[in-house]
Scaffold this motif. Structure first.
Motif, PDB file in Angstrom:
ATOM      1  N   SER A 233      31.892  55.312   1.477  1.00  0.00           N
ATOM      2  CA  SER A 233      30.644  56.025   1.788  1.00  0.00           C
ATOM      3  C   SER A 233      29.503  55.492   0.925  1.00  0.00           C
ATOM      4  O   SER A 233      28.367  55.327   1.396  1.00  0.00           O
ATOM      5  N   HIS A 234      29.797  55.245  -0.335  1.00  0.00           N
ATOM      6  CA  HIS A 234      28.771  54.685  -1.220  1.00  0.00           C
ATOM      7  C   HIS A 234      28.349  53.295  -0.752  1.00  0.00           C
ATOM      8  O   HIS A 234      27.140  52.981  -0.704  1.00  0.00           O
ATOM      9  N   HIS A 235      29.311  52.446  -0.376  1.00  0.00           N
ATOM     10  CA  HIS A 235      28.980  51.114   0.133  1.00  0.00           C
ATOM     11  C   HIS A 235      28.092  51.198   1.368  1.00  0.00           C
ATOM     12  O   HIS A 235      27.218  50.360   1.588  1.00  0.00           O
ATOM     13  N   ASP A 236      28.329  52.235   2.180  1.00  0.00           N
ATOM     14  CA  ASP A 236      27.561  52.396   3.421  1.00  0.00           C
ATOM     15  C   ASP A 236      26.237  53.103   3.201  1.00  0.00           C
ATOM     16  O   ASP A 236      25.531  53.421   4.172  1.00  0.00           O
ATOM     17  N   GLY A 237      25.907  53.400   1.929  1.00  0.00           N
ATOM     18  CA  GLY A 237      24.590  53.950   1.623  1.00  0.00           C
ATOM     19  C   GLY A 237      24.518  55.445   1.429  1.00  0.00           C
ATOM     20  O   GLY A 237      23.422  55.985   1.196  1.00  0.00           O
ATOM     21  N   ASP A 238      25.630  56.153   1.501  1.00  0.00           N
ATOM     22  CA  ASP A 238      25.601  57.607   1.342  1.00  0.00           C
ATOM     23  C   ASP A 238      26.288  57.993   0.030  1.00  0.00           C
ATOM     24  O   ASP A 238      27.426  58.460   0.008  1.00  0.00           O
ATOM     25  N   SER A 239      25.578  57.803  -1.076  1.00  0.00           N
ATOM     26  CA  SER A 239      26.152  58.092  -2.387  1.00  0.00           C
ATOM     27  C   SER A 239      26.389  59.575  -2.594  1.00  0.00           C
ATOM     28  O   SER A 239      27.325  59.979  -3.297  1.00  0.00           O
ATOM     29  N   GLU A 240      25.551  60.408  -1.991  1.00  0.00           N
ATOM     30  CA  GLU A 240      25.732  61.862  -2.124  1.00  0.00           C
ATOM     31  C   GLU A 240      27.066  62.290  -1.515  1.00  0.00           C
ATOM     32  O   GLU A 240      27.832  63.053  -2.120  1.00  0.00           O
TER      33      GLU A 240
END
Length: 442
Positions: A383-390
């Motif tokens: 998810s972080h790699h895909d831009g959704d760190s939250e």
């Protein structure tokens, strides 16, 4: 050959007629044998010298803190204390006056002569000479058969197999305590001379148990202790002559620097493992290739990582069914996807990572607490790699808080910490990121 041995220490004839001493000899109770010989005036140092044993070992045996199981040691004691072989269940020794039946070196291969000698010895009943003759006949054949396998070895091999099935819902510290306790029982068997095949099996079991102890220590975050146990496991595996076990140890050892920030060291160990395993499709060979792929991915070597993944997949396709069970010592499809999940996550190939995560979760037992948590953290990292760190932080917090207390340390904590540190500093004041930081701090 006798002239090359230490000079004997003769036990008094009265001891050989003592019922207690004779019973101890028959039962091979050397605590009593050594203690009575000592009381008869033979010092422990003299016993040790005559029997080619260490004096402290003789003292331990006399106190009941040690035992004698190896046939070669029993024979040295018989020679050293001049105990007739029949009293210890051995063949009559060359120096015995009562040795009425000897082997082919004295009487040749003449069945009639042996028969007459045996009949003569038995004419007076089961006397010491008769027993010596019977023992000689049995020992001549017995020594050509496969050596006895210590019962403890079979039990320890079974124990090693059972530990290979992992935690099964038990706290890692409990598994660690049981493993180390059983591992220490190998020492008495390893400190006495054993036939080469038995020694190899003992070393193989020692390598497996030391390796699994290292795995638990790695999971608990004790890197230094884990590497020390892997070193012991590698020595035992090398002595056993089992190349696949040695490769397995090196591949598992590579996961310590891999998971704790030293990918170059991990790649070096994984390469050693791949070389030792060879090109045959074995559990160790697949594991080594998969771990190498993860190390290369962390080391910013994507081409080498993908080549190692391809090699691991090819080996996995040809892996014999007998090596596909879900244990620490074998390599299952579930384990393969756990490694691929982490490799693809590190490479940023989130689509393939998700595929492996889902397949690994499908194949993981509900009791595979640590493995399932690591897969959830991999998914969060995607998810972080895909831009959704939250979302990544929320998923990691959920995975950590669902764990029992004993699991929120070591590898799980490190993997979650890596995710937190990958989030840019400007986002560290956001609520989800703060929650993750607080859970890690707790």
């Amino acid at each position: 050959m006798d002239d090359l041995r230490p000079s004997p220490a003769h036990v008094p004839h009265r001891l050989l007629a003592d019922p207690g001493f004779v019973r101890a000899l028959r039962e091979r109770d050397f605590a009593v044998v050594f203690a009575m010989a000592h009381d008869a005036g033979i010092s422990f140092n003299r016993i040790a010298e005559a029997c080619a044993l260490k004096s402290e070992r003789v003292s331990q045996i006399a106190r009941g803190a040690g035992s004698v199981t190896a046939l070669a040691t029993v024979e040295r004691i018989a020679f050293g204390l001049r105990i007739p072989g029949a009293l210890l269940g051995l063949a009559a020794q060359p120096w015995e006056d009562t040795a009425v039946l000897s082997t082919e070196s004295r009487h040749g291969d003449d069945p009639m002569k042996r028969r007459n000698l045996l009949r003569g010895a038995l004419a007076a009943g089961l006397t010491a000479p008769a027993l010596a003759a019977l023992t000689a006949a049995r020992t001549d054949v017995d020594q050509t058969l496969s050596p006895d396998i210590p019962q403890d070895l079979a039990d320890l091999e079974a124990a090693a197999e059972s530990y290979g099935y992992g935690y099964h819902g038990q706290a890692p510290t409990r598994v660690l305590a049981d493993l180390v306790t059983d591992f220490t029982t190998l020492r008495p068997l390893l400190t006495v001379p054993q036939p080469a095949p038995v020694r190899a099996r003992l070393c193989r079991t020692a390598g497996q148990m030391a390796g699994m102890t290292a795995i638990v220590l790695h999971d608990l975050g004790s890197r230094r202790e884990s590497r020390s146990w892997f070193a012991t496991a590698a020595r035992a595996a090398a002595e056993s002559g089992d190349d696949q076990l040695y490769a397995w140890v090196r591949a598992r050892e590579a996961m310590v620097p891999l998971n704790y920030g030293a990918p170059k060291a991990a790649a070096g160990l994984a390469d050693q493992a791949r070389h030792a395993a060879g090109t045959r499709p074995t559990a160790a060979a697949v594991l080594a290739a998969a771990v190498a792929a993860r190390a290369y991915a962390f080391n910013q070597q994507p081409e080498q990582a993908r080549a190692a993944i391809a090699a691991a997949d090819a080996l996995m396709d040809r892996l014999p069914e007998g090596e596909r069970s879900d244990t620490w010592l074998t390599y299952s499809e579930q384990k393969h996807h756990v490694h691929l999940s982490h490799a693809y996550t590190t490479l940023g190939d989130t689509a393939r990572a998700h595929e492996s995560q889902q397949r690994a979760l499908q194949l993981s037992a509900p009791t595979s607490t640590m493995t399932r948590t690591l897969l959830h953290i991999d998914a969060a990292a995607c998810s972080h790699h895909d831009g959704d760190s939250e979302e990544a932080c929320r998923r990691t917090v959920a995975a950590l808080t669902a764990l029992p207390d004993g699991y929120r340390t070591g590898l799980v904590h490190r993997r979650a910490q890596d995710l937190y540190e990958a989030i840019p500093t400007q986002h560290h004041n956001e609520r989800a990121v703060r929650e993750l930081r607080n859970v890690l701090a707790a």
